[in-house]
Design a protein around this motif. Structure first.
Motif, PDB file in Angstrom:
ATOM      1  N   GLN A  24       3.353   3.253 -16.276  1.00 57.12           N
ATOM      2  CA  GLN A  24       2.039   3.880 -16.168  1.00 57.12           C
ATOM      3  C   GLN A  24       1.031   2.943 -15.519  1.00 57.12           C
ATOM      4  OE1 GLN A  24       2.484   7.372 -16.529  1.00 57.12           O
ATOM      5  NE2 GLN A  24       0.409   7.143 -17.320  1.00 57.12           N
ATOM      6  N   LEU A  25       1.126   1.650 -15.853  1.00 54.52           N
ATOM      7  CA  LEU A  25       0.188   0.681 -15.293  1.00 54.52           C
ATOM      8  C   LEU A  25       0.713   0.069 -13.995  1.00 54.52           C
ATOM      9  CD1 LEU A  25      -1.005  -1.058 -18.577  1.00 54.52           C
ATOM     10  CD2 LEU A  25      -2.256   0.576 -17.174  1.00 54.52           C
ATOM     11  N   LEU A  26       1.970  -0.370 -13.993  1.00 52.79           N
ATOM     12  CA  LEU A  26       2.496  -1.035 -12.797  1.00 52.79           C
ATOM     13  C   LEU A  26       2.509  -0.090 -11.591  1.00 52.79           C
ATOM     14  CD1 LEU A  26       5.510  -3.186 -14.065  1.00 52.79           C
ATOM     15  CD2 LEU A  26       3.113  -3.848 -13.789  1.00 52.79           C
ATOM     16  N   ASN A  27       2.858   1.170 -11.821  1.00 53.88           N
ATOM     17  CA  ASN A  27       3.004   2.105 -10.698  1.00 53.88           C
ATOM     18  C   ASN A  27       1.745   2.892 -10.377  1.00 53.88           C
ATOM     19  OD1 ASN A  27       5.674   1.410 -10.229  1.00 53.88           O
ATOM     20  ND2 ASN A  27       6.512   3.070 -11.463  1.00 53.88           N
ATOM     21  N   LYS A  28       0.810   2.964 -11.334  1.00 55.11           N
ATOM     22  CA  LYS A  28      -0.308   3.896 -11.142  1.00 55.11           C
ATOM     23  C   LYS A  28      -1.688   3.262 -11.240  1.00 55.11           C
ATOM     24  CE  LYS A  28       2.563   7.687 -12.833  1.00 55.11           C
ATOM     25  NZ  LYS A  28       2.788   8.709 -13.886  1.00 55.11           N
ATOM     26  N   ASP A  29      -1.762   2.025 -11.693  1.00 55.12           N
ATOM     27  CA  ASP A  29      -3.063   1.363 -11.823  1.00 55.12           C
ATOM     28  C   ASP A  29      -3.169   0.293 -10.741  1.00 55.12           C
ATOM     29  OD1 ASP A  29      -5.290  -0.127 -12.479  1.00 55.12           O
ATOM     30  OD2 ASP A  29      -4.918  -0.094 -14.631  1.00 55.12           O
ATOM     31  N   PRO A  30      -4.083   0.458  -9.769  1.00 57.50           N
ATOM     32  CA  PRO A  30      -4.186  -0.517  -8.670  1.00 57.50           C
ATOM     33  C   PRO A  30      -4.433  -1.944  -9.134  1.00 57.50           C
ATOM     34  CG  PRO A  30      -5.466   1.460  -8.189  1.00 57.50           C
ATOM     35  CD  PRO A  30      -5.020   1.581  -9.622  1.00 57.50           C
ATOM     36  N   GLU A  31      -5.033  -2.111 -10.302  1.00 55.13           N
ATOM     37  CA  GLU A  31      -5.293  -3.464 -10.786  1.00 55.13           C
ATOM     38  C   GLU A  31      -4.004  -4.250 -10.995  1.00 55.13           C
ATOM     39  OE1 GLU A  31      -7.313  -5.730 -14.637  1.00 55.13           O
ATOM     40  OE2 GLU A  31      -7.907  -3.682 -14.168  1.00 55.13           O
ATOM     41  N   TRP A  32      -2.900  -3.527 -11.246  1.00 50.52           N
ATOM     42  CA  TRP A  32      -1.624  -4.190 -11.508  1.00 50.52           C
ATOM     43  C   TRP A  32      -0.745  -4.298 -10.272  1.00 50.52           C
ATOM     44  CZ3 TRP A  32      -0.574  -7.031 -15.619  1.00 50.52           C
ATOM     45  CH2 TRP A  32      -1.432  -6.896 -16.720  1.00 50.52           C
ATOM     46  N   SER A  33      -1.280  -3.930  -9.105  1.00 52.43           N
ATOM     47  CA  SER A  33      -0.481  -4.020  -7.875  1.00 52.43           C
ATOM     48  C   SER A  33       0.081  -5.417  -7.618  1.00 52.43           C
ATOM     49  CB  SER A  33      -1.322  -3.571  -6.671  1.00 52.43           C
ATOM     50  OG  SER A  33      -1.662  -2.216  -6.784  1.00 52.43           O
ATOM     51  N   PRO A  34      -0.703  -6.490  -7.827  1.00 53.90           N
ATOM     52  CA  PRO A  34      -0.140  -7.821  -7.560  1.00 53.90           C
ATOM     53  C   PRO A  34       1.050  -8.175  -8.440  1.00 53.90           C
ATOM     54  CG  PRO A  34      -2.535  -7.928  -7.684  1.00 53.90           C
ATOM     55  CD  PRO A  34      -2.142  -6.566  -8.170  1.00 53.90           C
ATOM     56  N   ASP A  35       1.148  -7.531  -9.603  1.00 53.68           N
ATOM     57  CA  ASP A  35       2.198  -7.871 -10.565  1.00 53.68           C
ATOM     58  C   ASP A  35       3.353  -6.868 -10.566  1.00 53.68           C
ATOM     59  OD1 ASP A  35       0.719 -10.121 -12.143  1.00 53.68           O
ATOM     60  OD2 ASP A  35      -0.719  -8.480 -12.003  1.00 53.68           O
ATOM     61  N   ARG A  36       3.237  -5.823  -9.753  1.00 56.02           N
ATOM     62  CA  ARG A  36       4.202  -4.718  -9.831  1.00 56.02           C
ATOM     63  C   ARG A  36       5.642  -5.183  -9.596  1.00 56.02           C
ATOM     64  NH1 ARG A  36       2.336  -0.904  -5.906  1.00 56.02           N
ATOM     65  NH2 ARG A  36       0.930  -0.197  -7.571  1.00 56.02           N
ATOM     66  N   SER A  37       5.851  -5.971  -8.557  1.00 57.80           N
ATOM     67  CA  SER A  37       7.222  -6.324  -8.189  1.00 57.80           C
ATOM     68  C   SER A  37       7.874  -7.232  -9.216  1.00 57.80           C
ATOM     69  CB  SER A  37       7.226  -7.001  -6.815  1.00 57.80           C
ATOM     70  OG  SER A  37       6.797  -6.106  -5.824  1.00 57.80           O
TER      71      SER A  37
END
Length: 209
Positions: A63-76
């Protein structure tokens, strides 16, 4: 605790379980890893502090990694982390619930695609410690994964990753890659580093308050 501590602990549990523990000790590791991963499952893949909120960095929720832009740097990286945690729990316990969550993240939440993008990270977001955490996780993913398709993905991923890391001449990176891939890579550079680097005799104070 942050995601970095989770990676270090899980790597330690795996290495101890696989390389050192007797059966009684393996059972202790098995129960402990299951307890930790059960906490993540119960809280939408986050570590919850005593205030009922997730700690600053311990977030692996789609929900956060894929949908919250704030977590984009940590997604991978965080996608890679959660796959390794679930895979280790399944490897140790053989409890299918961990495999089911793992496969859902792969097949429905695109966590492999997220992990693949580690190679394309924005340089502005790069910190070298992320490299260390990735190195911690590869042995789990490569040695615990038995599906040929997924294993091939992890093998190709680590090989591409290592091409960028060869110039680091970092013994930790070289040793973990060599173990994960059952190869001898960077041995001379690693030994040269350990020979040339003096032991640090300064007592560096660390204050976490």
């Amino acid at each position: 605790a942050g995601s970095d501590e989770w990676c270090g602990h899980m790597m330690g549990y795996y290495c101890y379980y696989e390389l050192a523990a007797n059966e009684a000790e393996r059972e202790v590791v098995r129960r402990h890893v299951a307890l930790l991963v059960d906490h993540l499952i119960a809280h939408d893949f986050a570590m919850i502090d005593i205030d009922g909120k997730h700690t600053r960095w311990s977030v692996w929720s789609p929900q956060l990694l894929n949908k919250d832009p704030e977590w984009s740097p940590d997604r991978s990286l965080n996608s890679m982390e959660l796959l390794a945690f679930l895979k280790l729990a399944y490897y140790c316990t053989k409890d299918e619930k961990y495999q089911q969550h793992y496969l859902r993240l792969v097949n429905e939440e695109h966590y492999l695609d997220n992990m693949a993008a580690i190679m394309d990270q924005n340089p502005a977001w790069f910190i070298y410690y992320d490299v260390t955490m990735q190195a911690y996780l590869y042995p789990i993913l490569l040695n615990c994964e038995k599906d040929p398709r997924l294993l091939a993905f992890y093998q190709q991923h680590i090989d591409k990753w290592m091409q960028r890391r060869e110039g680091d001449k970092n013994p930790l990176i070289n040793f973990l890659y060599s173990y994960a891939r059952n190869k001898k890579t960077g041995l001379k550079a690693s030994i040269d580093f350990l020979v040339d680097t003096p032991l640090d005799l300064v007592d560096w104070t660390i204050d976490h308050t």
